[in-house]
Design an enzyme around this catalytic site. Structure first.
Site, short mmCIF file in Angstrom:
data_model
loop_
_atom_site.label_atom_id
_atom_site.label_comp_id
_atom_site.label_asym_id
_atom_site.label_seq_id
_atom_site.Cartn_x
_atom_site.Cartn_y
_atom_site.Cartn_z
N LYS A 80 -35.80 -47.12 -53.32
CA LYS A 80 -34.85 -46.15 -53.85
C LYS A 80 -33.79 -45.86 -52.80
O LYS A 80 -34.07 -45.87 -51.59
CB LYS A 80 -35.58 -44.84 -54.19
CG LYS A 80 -34.84 -43.95 -55.15
CD LYS A 80 -35.10 -44.29 -56.60
CE LYS A 80 -34.33 -43.37 -57.54
NZ LYS A 80 -34.63 -43.65 -58.95
N GLY A 181 -32.69 -30.62 -69.50
CA GLY A 181 -31.70 -31.56 -68.96
C GLY A 181 -31.22 -32.50 -70.04
O GLY A 181 -31.98 -33.33 -70.53
N VAL A 182 -29.95 -32.33 -70.43
CA VAL A 182 -29.40 -33.19 -71.50
C VAL A 182 -28.27 -34.05 -70.93
O VAL A 182 -27.17 -34.10 -71.45
CB VAL A 182 -28.94 -32.36 -72.73
CG1 VAL A 182 -30.14 -31.79 -73.45
CG2 VAL A 182 -27.98 -31.24 -72.32
N GLY A 183 -28.58 -34.71 -69.81
CA GLY A 183 -27.63 -35.64 -69.20
C GLY A 183 -27.73 -36.99 -69.87
O GLY A 183 -27.90 -37.09 -71.09
N VAL A 185 -30.07 -39.45 -69.94
CA VAL A 185 -31.28 -39.76 -70.71
C VAL A 185 -31.56 -38.66 -71.73
O VAL A 185 -31.78 -38.94 -72.92
CB VAL A 185 -32.50 -39.94 -69.78
CG1 VAL A 185 -33.72 -40.30 -70.62
CG2 VAL A 185 -32.24 -41.01 -68.73
#
Ligand code: NAD
Length: 350
Positions: A80, A181-183, A185
């Protein structure tokens, strides 16, 4: 700041620190394992409270990628990259070109792609400097492009598997899902769930992302501090990690936790805390592998979208096997996923 004795070090093969004076890039690339292939995992750009937090995130995410890639049966080890976001070094083509040079300097032992805070466009600038990059713009019907819609597809299929096991429901119709979290994905996931008849409760700290979802489909918006404890059948963490802790777990109402975020459990013991409350936990790196499956097909070339879809369809099968073994053995789902990953890595080493 200790490194070799860091609590999350876990026998990383190598750790690389980059500082590019011209662009202000400060980045860490963690290579956890190359046993099953070059270490693959996205690049996160985040504003960390401290350098120590960035290192901890890189180590935890990189180890998670080793396990994710092993369980998804991809020819990749785990690694990463994290970029320490800084007002003095805003996102730019030059910044990502510098990241590309950093990736190139590792000679192919690490392959990068998008993660939180990084886009397909950013990866194009990385590509100017290195071939060890995926998640580039899609060409025709070939695999490629933004991996997040594929991650959402895998999570959606995983939610279906989990509600069948825990709630004996054959479809999402009528169930309530709380999405944190509605980014990239989480936003896609909301659309898939809505199309399948689910009711949605959502929260995000980013108003733009929240508006994009709430103006497109019916959702109940709650404050970020409330979403984990919303009255819902399923909780889908799709923001950042460390959300399932000794403090939050006693207050969770959902019976299923199945979402995209990496490192949802603060510690392995939190898996037992969930099991004690009879909450079914879909191990994060098993359910969220759709994106890296797409990345792998793209990187190795000549795959179609249909091949990506067929591989993502194996995610619910893997979860079903883990859920069944957890129910028979009394072990937690996260323990069993880790055991499976370690078995596959050991077999690969031989
Ligand atoms: P993103 O940055 O597009 O979306 C994350 C969203 O979470 C943002 O809208 C952000 O504002 C929101 N958020 C952050 N903190 C929050 C909080 N406390 N409460 C509510 N909302 C909050 O990132 P993404 O690509 O959608 O990834 C989401 C998660 O899934 C990350 O943990 C990522 O590592 C993981 N993941 C992503 C992929 C992928 O394909 N993008 C693949 C596997 C795992």
């Amino acid at each position: 700041m200790g490194v070799f004795d860091h609590a999350e070090f876990d026998a990383h093969e190598s750790l690389h620190f980059f500082n590019d004076a011209a662009t202000g890039l400060r980045a860490i690339i963690a290579v956890h394992s190359t046993t099953l292939g070059p270490a693959a995992g996205g690049c996160r750009r985040w504003s960390y409270a401290s350098d120590a937090d960035a290192l901890t995130d890189a180590l935890r995410l990189s180890r998670g990628m080793t396990y994710k890639n092993a369980v998804a049966e991809l020819p990749f080890g785990g690694g990463k990259a994290v970029i320490l976001a800084d007002d003095a070094a805003p996102k730019s083509s030059a910044l990502f070109a510098a990241l590309g040079r950093a990736v190139a300097s590792l000679g192919g032992c690490y392959i990068t792609a998008e993660d939180v805070g990084v886009s397909v466009e950013d990866m194009r600038h990385v590509q100017q400097q290195t071939q060890f990059v995926s998640g580039l713009p899609q060409r025709g019907n070939n695999a490629g492009g933004d991996p997040s819609p594929w991650t959402a597809v895998g999570v959606f299929l995983g939610i279906q598997a989990a509600i069948k096991t825990r709630l004996d429901k054959n479809s999402c119709d009528g169930i309530t899902v709380a999405v944190q979290g509605v980014g990239h994905v989480g936003g896609h996931l909301c659309h898939l769930l809505h199309d399948a008849g689910a009711k949605l409760v959502v929260a995000d700290v980013n108003r733009e992302n929240l508006n994009a979802v709430s103006s497109a489909i019916p959702v109940e918006v709650v404050a970020p501090g409330e979403i984990l404890f919303a009255a819902a059948d399923v909780l889908a963490p799709c923001a950042l990690g460390n959300v399932l802790t000794a403090a939050t777990i006693p207050l969770i109402k959902a019976k299923v936790i199945a979402g995209a975020a990496n490192n949802q459990l603060s510690t392995a013991a939190d898996g037992a805390r969930l099991a004690d409350r009879d909450i079914l936990y879909a191990p994060d790196y098993v359910i969220n592998a759709g994106g890296i499956i797409s990345i792998s097909h793209e990187y190795h070339g000549s795959s179609s979208e249909n091949e990506v879809r067929a591989d993502i369809a194996k995610i619910p099968e893997r979860l079903d096997a883990i859920f069944a073994e957890a129910s028979e053995s009394g072990h937690t789902t996260n323990e069993l996923a880790d055991k499976l990953a370690r078995r596959l890595i050991t077999a690969g080493r031989k």
